[in-house]
Design an enzyme around this catalytic site. Structure first.
Site, PDB file in Angstrom:
ATOM      1  N   GLU A  43       0.823  -1.216   0.000  1.00  0.00           N
ATOM      2  CA  GLU A  43       0.000   0.000   0.000  1.00  0.00           C
ATOM      3  C   GLU A  43       0.856   1.265   0.000  1.00  0.00           C
ATOM      4  O   GLU A  43       0.551   2.212  -0.722  1.00  0.00           O
ATOM      5  CB  GLU A  43      -0.944   0.018   1.214  1.00  0.00           C
ATOM      6  CG  GLU A  43      -2.063  -1.005   1.143  1.00  0.00           C
ATOM      7  CD  GLU A  43      -3.166  -0.647   0.154  1.00  0.00           C
ATOM      8  OE1 GLU A  43      -3.243   0.511  -0.298  1.00  0.00           O
ATOM      9  OE2 GLU A  43      -3.969  -1.545  -0.171  1.00  0.00           O
ATOM     10  N   ASP A  51      -5.959   8.604  -0.533  1.00  0.00           N
ATOM     11  CA  ASP A  51      -5.488   7.654   0.472  1.00  0.00           C
ATOM     12  C   ASP A  51      -4.303   8.264   1.212  1.00  0.00           C
ATOM     13  O   ASP A  51      -3.422   8.854   0.584  1.00  0.00           O
ATOM     14  CB  ASP A  51      -5.041   6.342  -0.184  1.00  0.00           C
ATOM     15  CG  ASP A  51      -6.165   5.656  -0.941  1.00  0.00           C
ATOM     16  OD1 ASP A  51      -7.323   5.743  -0.500  1.00  0.00           O
ATOM     17  OD2 ASP A  51      -5.882   5.024  -1.976  1.00  0.00           O
TER      18      ASP A  51
END
Length: 138
Positions: free
Chosen positions: A48, A64
């Site tokens: 991620e 994000d």
């Protein structure tokens, strides 16, 4: 909390070393949390954010933030995302500053989902795989 990782030349943000992240996750009770292992979480973080506490990704309608890449549509408020639910009751920028805030919100997400399925990085690269290498030697 002190960040142990060194910022690597040419990178943005604070990079946490893998074994330091393993220690932090163990200390915060991630082993066995909602049926996950510390190895699951380390794999998720690698895919991620690349262990970068200040990681940021613009998805267009939402963004994000932080080491767990927590999304502004549902979990945090960045002042830009229309209809944000802010379920973690936090400004998104805090998720890039304090790993403790990121940990609290990531655990809330995993608790609500009963696992790590909300994270594409985990689903695509970690789910159902042998993840021992992520905690090896730590």
């Amino acid at each position: 909390l002190v960040f142990f990782g060194l910022a690597l030349p040419g990178t943005q943000g604070k990079i946490i070393r893998r074994c330091d992240l393993v220690k932090i996750l163990r200390k915060h009770g991630f082993e066995g949390f909602e049926g996950t292992t510390v190895a699951d979480w380390v794999c998720l973080v690698q895919h991620e954010s690349g262990y970068n506490t200040e990681a940021f990704h613009n998805n267009g309608a939402s963004r994000d933030y932080g080491i767990f890449q927590i999304n502004s549509q549902y979990w945090c408020d960045d002042g830009k995302t229309r209809g944000s639910k802010n379920a973690c009751h936090i400004r998104c920028s805090k998720l890039q500053e304090n790993i403790e805030d990121s940990i609290r919100c990531a655990k809330k997400i995993a608790r609500e989902a009963h696992g790590l399925s909300p994270w594409y990085g985990w689903r695509n690269h970690c789910k159902g795989r042998n993840l021992r290498s992520y905690v090896k030697g730590c």
